[in-house]
Design a protein around this motif. Structure first.
Motif, mmCIF file in Angstrom:
data_model
loop_
_atom_site.group_PDB
_atom_site.id
_atom_site.type_symbol
_atom_site.label_atom_id
_atom_site.label_comp_id
_atom_site.label_asym_id
_atom_site.label_seq_id
_atom_site.Cartn_x
_atom_site.Cartn_y
_atom_site.Cartn_z
ATOM 1 N N ILE A 200 0.890 -1.247 0.166
ATOM 2 C CA ILE A 200 -0.077 -0.037 0.211
ATOM 3 C C ILE A 200 0.731 1.205 0.023
ATOM 4 N N LEU A 201 2.016 1.223 0.731
ATOM 5 C CA LEU A 201 2.794 2.300 0.733
ATOM 6 C C LEU A 201 3.407 2.697 -0.651
ATOM 7 N N PHE A 202 4.013 1.652 -1.215
ATOM 8 C CA PHE A 202 4.443 1.817 -2.368
ATOM 9 C C PHE A 202 3.465 2.074 -3.592
ATOM 10 N N SER B 299 4.224 -2.583 -7.611
ATOM 11 C CA SER B 299 4.408 -3.906 -7.480
ATOM 12 C C SER B 299 6.020 -4.467 -7.694
ATOM 13 N N LEU B 300 6.671 -3.631 -8.439
ATOM 14 C CA LEU B 300 7.881 -3.860 -8.958
ATOM 15 C C LEU B 300 8.743 -3.355 -7.647
ATOM 16 N N ALA B 301 8.346 -2.138 -7.230
ATOM 17 C CA ALA B 301 9.135 -1.541 -6.033
ATOM 18 C C ALA B 301 8.888 -2.018 -4.969
ATOM 19 N N SER B 302 7.665 -2.604 -4.367
ATOM 20 C CA SER B 302 7.508 -3.325 -3.248
ATOM 21 C C SER B 302 8.196 -4.608 -3.273
ATOM 22 N N ASP B 303 8.092 -5.320 -4.476
ATOM 23 C CA ASP B 303 8.838 -6.589 -4.242
ATOM 24 C C ASP B 303 10.273 -6.524 -4.286
ATOM 25 N N PHE B 304 10.899 -5.334 -4.967
ATOM 26 C CA PHE B 304 12.398 -5.407 -4.739
ATOM 27 C C PHE B 304 12.594 -4.983 -3.258
ATOM 28 N N PHE B 305 11.882 -4.309 -2.773
ATOM 29 C CA PHE B 305 12.019 -3.983 -1.260
ATOM 30 C C PHE B 305 11.891 -4.943 -0.157
ATOM 31 N N LEU B 306 10.882 -5.650 -0.559
ATOM 32 C CA LEU B 306 10.427 -6.966 0.331
ATOM 33 C C LEU B 306 11.577 -8.080 0.060
ATOM 34 N N GLN B 307 12.103 -8.391 -1.293
ATOM 35 C CA GLN B 307 13.189 -9.212 -1.502
ATOM 36 C C GLN B 307 14.342 -8.877 -0.769
ATOM 37 N N TYR B 308 14.888 -7.330 -0.743
ATOM 38 C CA TYR B 308 16.151 -6.929 -0.235
ATOM 39 C C TYR B 308 15.947 -7.071 1.407
ATOM 40 N N LEU B 309 14.867 -6.808 1.928
ATOM 41 C CA LEU B 309 14.554 -6.917 3.488
ATOM 42 C C LEU B 309 14.862 -8.410 3.714
ATOM 43 N N ASN B 310 14.102 -9.287 2.942
ATOM 44 C CA ASN B 310 14.302 -10.670 3.409
ATOM 45 C C ASN B 310 15.611 -11.171 3.114
ATOM 46 N N TYR B 311 16.247 -10.771 2.262
ATOM 47 C CA TYR B 311 17.986 -11.080 1.966
ATOM 48 C C TYR B 311 18.833 -10.573 2.960
ATOM 49 N N SER B 312 18.453 -9.448 3.484
ATOM 50 C CA SER B 312 19.456 -8.969 4.300
ATOM 51 C C SER B 312 19.339 -9.553 5.856
ATOM 52 N N THR B 313 17.905 -10.137 6.053
ATOM 53 C CA THR B 313 17.572 -10.784 7.267
ATOM 54 C C THR B 313 18.156 -12.161 7.519
ATOM 55 N N ASN B 314 18.171 -12.558 6.238
ATOM 56 C CA ASN B 314 18.879 -13.911 6.107
ATOM 57 C C ASN B 314 20.294 -14.095 6.229
ATOM 58 N N LEU B 315 21.029 -12.756 6.078
ATOM 59 C CA LEU B 315 22.512 -12.868 6.099
ATOM 60 C C LEU B 315 23.043 -13.424 7.287
#
Length: 77
Positions: free
Chosen positions: A16-18, A56-72
Motif C-alpha cells: 500500500i505504501l509503494f 508492485s515492482l518497487a515493493s517486491d524489490f524492497f521486500l526481497q532486499y529486506l528478506n535477503y538482508s535478514t537472512n544474512l
C-alpha cells in the motif's frame, strides 16, 4: 504462525505504501498529451495499471532486499 501473520501484515503495508508513492510519482507524468479523443476511460485504466505495476515492482524489490538482508545472519552462524 505469529511470524506468518506479521509477515503478511508487513507485505500489505509495504504494498500500500509503494502504491501511494507510485501514484504520487505518476501524477508528474502528463498523459494528457497521449490521449486520443474519446479514449479518456481507457487512458485512466492504463494509468492505474501502470501505477500498480510500478508499485508492485518497487515493493517486491524492497521486500526481497529486506528478506535477503535478514537472512544474512545465517551465513555467519
Amino acid at each position: 504462525m505469529e511470524n506468518a501473520g506479521q509477515s503478511a501484515l508487513l507485505h500489505i503495508i509495504v504494498n500500500i505504501l509503494f502504491l501511494i508513492i507510485a501514484w504520487w510519482a505518476m501524477q508528474s507524468f502528463h498523459i494528457d498529451k497521449f490521449i486520443r479523443k474519446g479514449k479518456v476511460m481507457q487512458a485512466r485504466v492504463l494509468f492505474i495499471l501502470l501505477t500498480v505495476a510500478l508499485a508492485s515492482l518497487a515493493s517486491d524489490f524492497f521486500l526481497q532486499y529486506l528478506n535477503y538482508s535478514t537472512n544474512l545472519q545465517f551465513l555467519f552462524s
